[in-house]
Design a protein around this motif. Structure first.
Motif, PDB file in Angstrom:
ATOM      1  N   SER A  35       0.813  -1.218   0.000  1.00 19.21           N
ATOM      2  CA  SER A  35       0.000   0.000   0.000  1.00 19.21           C
ATOM      3  C   SER A  35       0.847   1.268   0.000  1.00 19.21           C
ATOM      4  CB  SER A  35      -0.922   0.009   1.227  1.00 19.21           C
ATOM      5  OG  SER A  35      -0.156  -0.027   2.421  1.00 19.21           O
ATOM      6  N   ARG A  36       2.002   1.224   0.663  1.00 23.22           N
ATOM      7  CA  ARG A  36       2.807   2.432   0.814  1.00 23.22           C
ATOM      8  C   ARG A  36       3.833   2.597  -0.296  1.00 23.22           C
ATOM      9  NH1 ARG A  36       1.740   7.134   3.272  1.00 23.22           N
ATOM     10  NH2 ARG A  36       3.638   8.269   3.725  1.00 23.22           N
ATOM     11  N   HIS A  37       4.455   1.493  -0.718  1.00 18.27           N
ATOM     12  CA  HIS A  37       5.547   1.571  -1.685  1.00 18.27           C
ATOM     13  C   HIS A  37       5.250   0.849  -2.996  1.00 18.27           C
ATOM     14  CE1 HIS A  37       8.179   3.288   1.394  1.00 18.27           C
ATOM     15  NE2 HIS A  37       7.741   2.358   2.214  1.00 18.27           N
ATOM     16  N   GLY A  38       4.130   0.156  -3.088  1.00 17.07           N
ATOM     17  CA  GLY A  38       3.818  -0.560  -4.318  1.00 17.07           C
ATOM     18  C   GLY A  38       4.678  -1.775  -4.554  1.00 17.07           C
ATOM     19  N   ILE A  39       5.287  -2.332  -3.503  1.00 16.37           N
ATOM     20  CA  ILE A  39       6.134  -3.526  -3.627  1.00 16.37           C
ATOM     21  C   ILE A  39       5.262  -4.739  -3.308  1.00 16.37           C
ATOM     22  CG2 ILE A  39       8.186  -4.705  -2.755  1.00 16.37           C
ATOM     23  CD1 ILE A  39       9.385  -2.016  -2.123  1.00 16.37           C
ATOM     24  N   HIS A  40       4.903  -5.511  -4.345  1.00 17.66           N
ATOM     25  CA  HIS A  40       4.029  -6.659  -4.150  1.00 17.66           C
ATOM     26  C   HIS A  40       4.845  -7.880  -3.719  1.00 17.66           C
ATOM     27  CE1 HIS A  40       5.482  -7.642  -8.193  1.00 17.66           C
ATOM     28  NE2 HIS A  40       5.124  -6.415  -8.540  1.00 17.66           N
ATOM     29  N   ALA A  41       4.144  -8.999  -3.517  1.00 24.15           N
ATOM     30  CA  ALA A  41       4.787 -10.184  -2.950  1.00 24.15           C
ATOM     31  C   ALA A  41       5.847 -10.770  -3.875  1.00 24.15           C
ATOM     32  CB  ALA A  41       3.724 -11.244  -2.629  1.00 24.15           C
ATOM     33  N   GLU A  69      10.936  -1.579 -11.524  1.00 22.34           N
ATOM     34  CA  GLU A  69       9.735  -2.026 -10.811  1.00 22.34           C
ATOM     35  C   GLU A  69       9.751  -1.545  -9.362  1.00 22.34           C
ATOM     36  OE1 GLU A  69       9.370  -6.208 -11.158  1.00 22.34           O
ATOM     37  OE2 GLU A  69       9.301  -6.240 -13.339  1.00 22.34           O
ATOM     38  N   ILE A  70      10.918  -1.606  -8.738  1.00 17.98           N
ATOM     39  CA  ILE A  70      11.020  -1.128  -7.354  1.00 17.98           C
ATOM     40  C   ILE A  70      10.893   0.382  -7.306  1.00 17.98           C
ATOM     41  CG2 ILE A  70      12.517  -1.035  -5.328  1.00 17.98           C
ATOM     42  CD1 ILE A  70      13.815  -3.641  -6.344  1.00 17.98           C
ATOM     43  N   GLY A  71      11.568   1.062  -8.263  1.00 22.25           N
ATOM     44  CA  GLY A  71      11.587   2.530  -8.289  1.00 22.25           C
ATOM     45  C   GLY A  71      13.006   3.038  -8.111  1.00 22.25           C
ATOM     46  N   TRP A  72      13.461   3.872  -9.066  1.00 26.97           N
ATOM     47  CA  TRP A  72      14.807   4.412  -8.944  1.00 26.97           C
ATOM     48  C   TRP A  72      14.917   5.376  -7.776  1.00 26.97           C
ATOM     49  CZ3 TRP A  72      18.961   2.511 -11.227  1.00 26.97           C
ATOM     50  CH2 TRP A  72      18.813   1.736 -12.370  1.00 26.97           C
ATOM     51  N   ASP A  73      13.826   6.051  -7.431  1.00 28.29           N
ATOM     52  CA  ASP A  73      13.881   6.920  -6.258  1.00 28.29           C
ATOM     53  C   ASP A  73      14.040   6.118  -4.974  1.00 28.29           C
ATOM     54  OD1 ASP A  73      11.381   5.797  -6.726  1.00 28.29           O
ATOM     55  OD2 ASP A  73      10.322   7.367  -5.633  1.00 28.29           O
ATOM     56  N   LYS A  74      13.575   4.847  -4.993  1.00 31.52           N
ATOM     57  CA  LYS A  74      13.755   3.989  -3.815  1.00 31.52           C
ATOM     58  C   LYS A  74      15.220   3.613  -3.612  1.00 31.52           C
ATOM     59  CE  LYS A  74       9.266   3.360  -2.977  1.00 31.52           C
ATOM     60  NZ  LYS A  74       8.683   3.970  -4.170  1.00 31.52           N
ATOM     61  N   LEU A  75      16.018   3.621  -4.693  1.00 28.76           N
ATOM     62  CA  LEU A  75      17.442   3.305  -4.550  1.00 28.76           C
ATOM     63  C   LEU A  75      18.145   4.341  -3.696  1.00 28.76           C
ATOM     64  CD1 LEU A  75      19.830   1.501  -5.318  1.00 28.76           C
ATOM     65  CD2 LEU A  75      20.099   2.836  -7.402  1.00 28.76           C
ATOM     66  N   LEU A  76      17.726   5.599  -3.804  1.00 30.22           N
ATOM     67  CA  LEU A  76      18.302   6.632  -2.940  1.00 30.22           C
ATOM     68  C   LEU A  76      17.961   6.416  -1.482  1.00 30.22           C
ATOM     69  CD1 LEU A  76      17.540   9.783  -5.108  1.00 30.22           C
ATOM     70  CD2 LEU A  76      19.776   8.729  -4.742  1.00 30.22           C
ATOM     71  N   LEU A  77      16.912   5.652  -1.215  1.00 25.76           N
ATOM     72  CA  LEU A  77      16.486   5.367   0.155  1.00 25.76           C
ATOM     73  C   LEU A  77      16.877   3.970   0.606  1.00 25.76           C
ATOM     74  CD1 LEU A  77      12.948   6.983  -0.076  1.00 25.76           C
ATOM     75  CD2 LEU A  77      15.018   7.978   0.896  1.00 25.76           C
ATOM     76  N   GLY A  78      17.734   3.274  -0.172  1.00 27.52           N
ATOM     77  CA  GLY A  78      18.281   1.997   0.280  1.00 27.52           C
ATOM     78  C   GLY A  78      17.620   0.766  -0.271  1.00 27.52           C
ATOM     79  N   MET A  79      16.604   0.889  -1.148  1.00 32.58           N
ATOM     80  CA  MET A  79      15.925  -0.282  -1.690  1.00 32.58           C
ATOM     81  C   MET A  79      16.490  -0.592  -3.064  1.00 32.58           C
ATOM     82  SD  MET A  79      11.966   0.394  -0.608  1.00 32.58           S
ATOM     83  CE  MET A  79      11.559   1.003   1.032  1.00 32.58           C
TER      84      MET A  79
END
Length: 675
Positions: A296-302, A443-453
């Motif tokens: 719900s928060r990050h769009g990362i499904h199972a 799929e994860i998000g390039w902006d998430k890479l700046l936050l460690g994902m």
């Protein structure tokens, strides 16, 4: 005599007492402690190993058995305290396999060594801690067999390990084994070591010392010129690689049985919780809620969840200080107190625009791409520092160029011709992995890479590049991934710190000055757009604007908080009035319902029960009229009553009562009127 008569094998142990020249049996044990036949004697040292349980044999691994004279030399060196024990572990996380190797050596070169698999789940085998700990457990299990075979009393062994966590555990020791006393992972092997060491110390008076030795020292010179313990550590490093070539029965298994020393274990499905018990159980208990929140928060499904390298994010968060870790977690989950967040919470009166560029709303993502000139210059400087650290950590050029190509547009930093011209074209397996990493990261998000994902494929690419490097760096691909994610988090925190300095100032005086300016702007906005307040509240125009602007910071903030509370109360009262209001249709509908009910009552026949009830109600009504209705009294009757009351003299009983009441008493006098 008992033995001659053949009664000793049937003898039982009893508790007795002696009283009055008699012997009394208190209790009797039903177990026969004296066997009828002597047990078979152990023929060789290998028999002791075969007598071990299959679980302990798997912990020790494949043993290379020496001759008897070599065992005797090892036993003598144990008594002299000159024996050495060295162990090492190896992990191949990509294939979920792990091995360990150990050796016990006397000063004259006599030795016994072994190597074997390390069982556990993929979660337990992500670090070499379990393999190193099992190697040390194998040393002390084999030492206990040597002490038992030669019946040694007293001795000492010095052990070496290149894992500092294991060395620290061995040096501290375990005074009492409990799950709640365990600090860290692999509690089953800790329980096994605790039991073995206590038996050696209490039964055979064997002590030990454990010291740390640096690993991979053969890179700087030949093994023969190194100290004895260092050379043995290098040998064990090669033996761990030999263990991968053992038969299939001696390869790593995911199922780990319950060891006798630990007593009990916790399983989830077919997997034993060998890592930190508290952390593993908490992760399992909240797994469903965490998956729903990430979706719900990050769009990362199972299906995308296992593609993120969560271990590096956990490592980076643990490396931060507590207050910086809290800020990083807020940034990851988009809970930073930006203008948009504060405006939604009614903590900012003016607007949700960015206070630096004044162009768009200040969201969490806007913090990293604000068009303000000072913010852009600071981001560029921090970006250069970030890539200096990543280059110092030997980041693969193809990874570096790919990250720059996708991240710099998100940060508002121009790409430049050097990046576009310097993109490396990968071939073969690396090209496929690079495309897979880019696809997963999108799929994860390039902006998430700046936050460690980050995608887990980045680590695989770096591992392949390091393996093909003639001078590979002295760190693993996992350590590289941990350091890279840590640097990205540091960059995100620096962006947020730059924003706070620009808005709130650096020193305390600047912060107070900016806060007072913001409060005065809010007061001016209130006077320009006055709120509608309830009649019971005073108007804000009773005090002129000039007087309000001369208030101190604390007084001005209190007045703004009071006005905000009054506006909230006014809105609440208006909402309540709207809820209480009923339209005319509702009243007409109620009246029609009552009219239909009364007409129905009139149409019903007069039953004896209903007639009796109506008669009782009429009698009650008449009685109430007689009791509570005021009677008409004429003027003459009232005057006659007044004259009679004024001429009335007190009787003898009343005079005696007054005399009694005038007497001094210890308690209160009687009351002549009702309370």
């Amino acid at each position: 005599p008992f033995n001659a008569l053949g009664l000793l094998p049937t003898a039982l142990v009893v508790d007795i007492t002696y009283k009055s020249n008699s012997i009394y049996v208190i209790s009797q044990c039903a177990q026969n402690f004296v066997p009828s036949e002597a047990p078979p004697q152990t023929r060789s040292f290998q028999d002791l190993y075969r007598d071990l349980s299959p679980e302990l044999q798997r912990v020790v691994g494949h043993v290379e058995w020496p001759e008897l004279p070599a065992l005797i030399s090892i036993a003598k060196s144990v008594q002299d305290g000159t024996v050495l024990g060295v162990s090492d572990g190896s992990v191949r996380a990509s294939v979920n396999r792990s091995t360990q190797a150990w050796i016990i050596q006397a000063p004259n070169g006599s030795e016994i060594n072994g190597y074997g698999p390390v069982d556990g789940t993929s979660e337990a085998l992500k670090s070499p801690h379990r393999a190193e700990l099992q190697g040390h457990a194998a040393i002390f299990i084999m030492l206990s067999l040597i002490v038992r075979y030669f019946q040694l009393i007293g001795g000492k062994i010095r052990t070496y390990c290149d894992n500092q966590a294991v060395v620290k555990k061995m040096q501290v020791g375990w005074t009492l084994w409990r799950y709640r006393h365990t600090k860290g992972p692999d509690g089953d092997l800790q329980a096994l070591l605790c039991q073995t060491l206590h038996q050696l110390k209490n039964l055979n008076e064997i002590t030990y010392d454990t010291e740390w030795v640096q690993s991979h020292q053969d890179d700087n010179g030949e093994v023969r010129h190194l100290p004895r313990q260092v050379g043995l550590n290098v040998r064990m490093d090669y033996d761990t690689k030999k263990a991968y070539e053992l038969p299939e029965s001696w390869q790593t298994r995911s199922f780990v049985p319950v060891l006798e020393a630990e007593g009990c274990a916790v399983y989830i499905g077919n997997a034993k919780l060998t890592p930190d018990l508290h952390l593993s159980l908490s992760e399992q208990w909240h797994e469903k809620e965490a998956v729903q929140y990430l979706l719900s928060r990050h769009g990362i499904h199972a299906t995308l969840l296992p593609k993120v390298h969560w271990q590096s994010l956990r490592f980076a968060l643990r490396k931060l200080s507590p207050h910086r870790r809290a800020t990083a977690i807020k940034a990851i989950h988009r809970h930073l107190p930006t203008q948009e967040k504060l405006f939604k919470q009614n903590r900012v009166v003016l607007s949700s625009l960015c206070p630096r560029c004044l162009q768009t709303e200040e969201t969490n993502s806007h913090v990293y791409c604000c068009s303000d000139e000072k913010a852009l210059l600071q981001r560029k400087a921090d970006w250069q520092d970030l890539w200096k650290q990543l280059h110092k950590n030997h980041t693969a050029p193809m990874i570096e160029q790919t990250w720059r190509y996708h991240l710099q547009p998100l940060l508002g930093i121009p790409l430049g011709g050097s990046i576009l011209d310097g993109l490396i074209i990968a071939r073969g397996e690396l090209a496929e992995l690079l495309q897979l990493a880019i696809q997963e990261q999108e799929e994860i998000g390039w902006d998430k890479l700046l936050l460690g994902m980050g995608s887990i494929v980045w680590k695989t690419i770096q591992e392949i590049v390091d393996a093909g490097n003639p001078n590979p760096p002295k760190r693993s691909a996992t350590a590289w991934m941990n350091a890279s994610v840590h640097q990205f988090l540091q960059y995100s925190l620096r962006c947020w710190k730059t924003r706070n300095r620009a808005i709130h100032g650096e020193s305390y005086q600047e912060k107070q000055k900016l806060a007072l300016q913001s409060v005065r702007e809010s007061i001016t906005e209130l006077y320009n757009n006055p709120p509608q307040l309830a009649p019971q509240f005073r108007s804000i125009f009773e005090v002129p604007l000039g007087h309000r602007l001369r208030l101190s910071l604390q007084a001005a903030e209190q007045w703004l908080s009071l006005i905000a509370h009054q506006v909230k109360v006014t809105n609440h009262n208006f909402t309540v009035l709207l809820r209480q209001h009923k339209p005319m249709k509702t009243h007409l509908r109620t009246m029609r319902r009552e009219a239909r009910s009364q007409a129905k009552d009139r149409r019903l026949p007069e039953t004896p029960r209903k007639a009796h009830s109506r008669a009782v109600q009429a009698a009650v009504h008449e009685m109430r009229l007689k009791l509570y209705t005021k009677r008409h009294v004429s003027q003459q009757t009232r005057q006659h009553r007044r004259n009679q009351f004024s001429s009335h003299q007190p009787t003898q009983s009343m005079r005696s009562l007054e005399q009694v009441s005038n007497r001094p008493r210890s308690h209160q006098p009687l009351r002549h009127h009702p309370p």
